[in-house]
Design an enzyme around this catalytic site. Structure first.
Site: not given
Length: 235
Positions: A160, A13, A53, A79, A193, A164
């Protein structure tokens, strides 16, 4: 002309977002932690390579200094992100999720956002139309993951979605703290992805669309919101 930095831009992405923004006429920094892959991607995109990084304070500071020396920044697209998986692409069982694993995920997905905004804030504040786009996820919505009727309910990962959800809170709180900067989160949708071993049902082009749109909202755009391709997502 707007200058935009996209983190994690050497693939997925991030790469497609940078490609669409370059095509729209913007000056784009393609941030990547791997110098060889990053330079190759930037050359292909027609973007400026930025060694970066997001988990390393010194790297982020050096990147901000470079961008400042080269003219400044208008838009930051956070991103770069990771989702822990087993070698075969399977999810890591809850019983095997350690604090070290969670820290690694949060270091990129959450602390990386904080590092980036902290370092690049002085540059954004000098822009006439500053904006920040935090790439979030529909997996952050507790109402969906807790609802047996929701397609998202099946999603088993621990770290994850937690990371988020934290990105969502960062977005709300930073937007309040800096009303002069348009700060929003976006959900690209379930996009194929490397992150999900290409299991997503959307193309890269479709997933990047909302990121690109929100990177170009301008000074009269919304702030402190969560958006996908269809519009506003209630927190």
């Amino acid at each position: 002309m707007t200058t935009i930095l996209v983190t994690g831009a050497n693939k997925g992405l991030g790469f497609e977002t940078a490609r669409q923004l370059v095509a729209a006429g913007h000056t784009v920094y393609a941030g990547a932690r791997d110098a060889e892959r990053g330079r190759r991607a930037a050359d292909e995109l027609g973007a400026r390579f930025l060694l970066l990084d997001v988990t390393d304070d010194a790297s982020v500071t050096a990147a901000a200094q470079q961008v400042a020396a080269e003219g400044g920044l208008d838009v930051l697209v956070n991103n770069a992100g990771i989702e822990p998986r087993q070698a075969d692409g399977g999810f890591i069982p809850a019983a095997e999720v350690s604090a070290d694993l969670a820290h690694r995920v949060f270091d990129t997905n959450v602390f990386g956002h904080i590092r980036m905004l902290h370092a690049f804030l002085p540059l954004l504040q000098r822009s006439a139309a500053p904006a920040v786009v935090n790439v979030g996820s529909g997996a952050s919505l507790m109402r969906e993951l807790s609802n047996p009727e929701s397609p998202a309910h099946f999603y088993p990962d621990i770290t994850y979605p937690a990371s988020k959800a934290a990105v969502s809170m960062l977005t709300v709180q930073y937007a309040k703290a800096y009303p002069g900067i348009r700060i929003n989160a976006v959900d690209p949708g379930f996009t194929a992805t490397d992150l999900n071993f290409h299991a997503g049902h959307q193309t890269i082009e479709q997933g990047a669309e909302i990121i690109v749109r929100m990177a170009q909202i301008g000074p009269d755009g919304p702030s402190g919101g969560f958006f996908d391709a269809r519009g506003v997502i209630p927190w």
